[in-house]
Write an enzyme that holds these catalytic residues in place. Sequence first.
Site, PDB file in Angstrom:
ATOM      1  CG  ASP A   1      -0.245  -0.087   2.519  1.00 41.33           C
ATOM      2  OD1 ASP A   1       0.988  -0.294   2.495  1.00 41.33           O
ATOM      3  OD2 ASP A   1      -0.895   0.048   3.557  1.00 41.33           O
TER       4      ASP A   1
ATOM      5  CG  HIS B   1      23.245   6.361 -27.612  1.00 37.14           C
ATOM      6  ND1 HIS B   1      23.478   7.705 -27.784  1.00 37.14           N
ATOM      7  CD2 HIS B   1      24.248   5.903 -26.825  1.00 37.14           C
ATOM      8  CE1 HIS B   1      24.565   8.044 -27.101  1.00 37.14           C
ATOM      9  NE2 HIS B   1      25.064   6.979 -26.525  1.00 37.14           N
TER      10      HIS B   1
ATOM     11  CE1 TYR C   1      28.047   4.829 -23.583  1.00 36.68           C
ATOM     12  CE2 TYR C   1      27.626   4.896 -25.954  1.00 36.68           C
ATOM     13  CZ  TYR C   1      27.479   5.448 -24.689  1.00 36.68           C
ATOM     14  OH  TYR C   1      26.762   6.630 -24.552  1.00 36.68           O
TER      15      TYR C   1
END
Length: 442
Positions: free
Chosen positions: A36, A349, A387
């Site tokens: 919760d 990317h 990379y």
Amino acid sequence: MSDQHNFIRRRDRFLEQLRGNAAIIPAAPMVTHHADCEYPFRQNSDFWYLTGFDEPEAVALFLPHRPIGERFVLFVLPKDLTIEAWNGFRYGSEGAVNHFGADIAHPLEDLPKRLGDYLIGAEGIAFRIGQHPKIEPIVLKVLAEQLEKVQRSGSFAFSLIDPSPVLHQLRLIKEPSEIGRMRDAARISAKGHEIARNAASPGMSERHIQALIEQCFLENGARGPAYGSIVAGGDNACILHYTKNNGLLRDGELLLIDAGCSLSDYYNGDITRTFPINGRFTGEQRALYEVVLTAQEAALQAVVPGNNAEQVHAIALKKIVEGLIALGLLKGSVESLIEQGAYRHLFMHRTGHWLGLDVHDVGAYRLGEYPVKLKTGMVLTVEPGIYVSDRFVVPDGQPSIDQRWKGIGIRIEDDVLVGTNDPEILSADAQKSIDAMQNYFP
Ligand code: GLY
Ligand code: MN
Ligand code: MN
């Protein structure tokens, strides 16, 4: 609270551009973290942009077919002192009118019974399908009822359209007040990066650096990080969305930090810096850093009105590929390597994205076959990288990579405003020169 004038002006422009369509823009709900417990509330950016109202579950109606003084209607969670004692203050309907400029406001529970009446006379509904699971059934039921009515009355078709193209085009061009906040977000984000670089040393944990940078964000009035901060030592930097941040900073390795803050009004910074943990680049690290920095600086210069984001990417990519050929990590001509994508094991990317109320901000990059041209007031990131990791398979015909290059991940990311002529680098306070990256251990 943010200046109401800005919200009023935006609503007027949005209403005008809706033509005869009524727009339904829901706020974000609370989201469960576990059991919760809920995540801290994060408003829906479209809803925020038009209302500045920072409560969950609300629904805004924009009704261009109604008379002036009845065009902006808010449905909000009602005041309830018992619930407020647990979850905090609510403005309620009266507060929505008095503090947020709603022409009319109702308790949220009235939405199903009132929505239909508000839509009478509209040409259609502008509502984004697929994103608001609680509100969508209410909207679709009312849409079905309206379709019944227009069919019987023999009048025009009642359409369902997406408000995003109109709204996101508005959000893409930042207003002067928004530019001020983007400057603030970038400045605070940059400050965090400076603190992090000055603190980092071998033996510390990635988590410790994350704590320092996020402490800076909070101390400077931000809500917190704009996205999961990436604090990635050594080869972890080659995991593009690394957010575990549970490694140790090792002597001889680089540290890549991709972090930015989110301000009280949700404007975001998004900055990446990479530097040697022990204060000295190795030859290989320095060579690759120079390639990325050269590519990034060339790409930044292209962030001018009339160019487009694809050109900015193409400039960065060309410089990266040229640099990698010169270092013997790629083989072939620049053109053929780019055409074949034979560089993607080292740079996988795009070079950037729009930045604003969302980190990957809204707004088209292409309209049909044409790339969207950069215009004064747009803000984007410029973030090339290299990379080198065993994770990425070297394509056939490309040189295998010597061990000494492995575990080097470098990205340099700035936030840039398209100015009237020159780009304004909002994140310039975060240093990136070779010297600055090395000078903290003399
Ligand atoms: N931090 C997410 C990005 O750079 O796009
Ligand atoms: Mn980015
Ligand atoms: Mn980033």
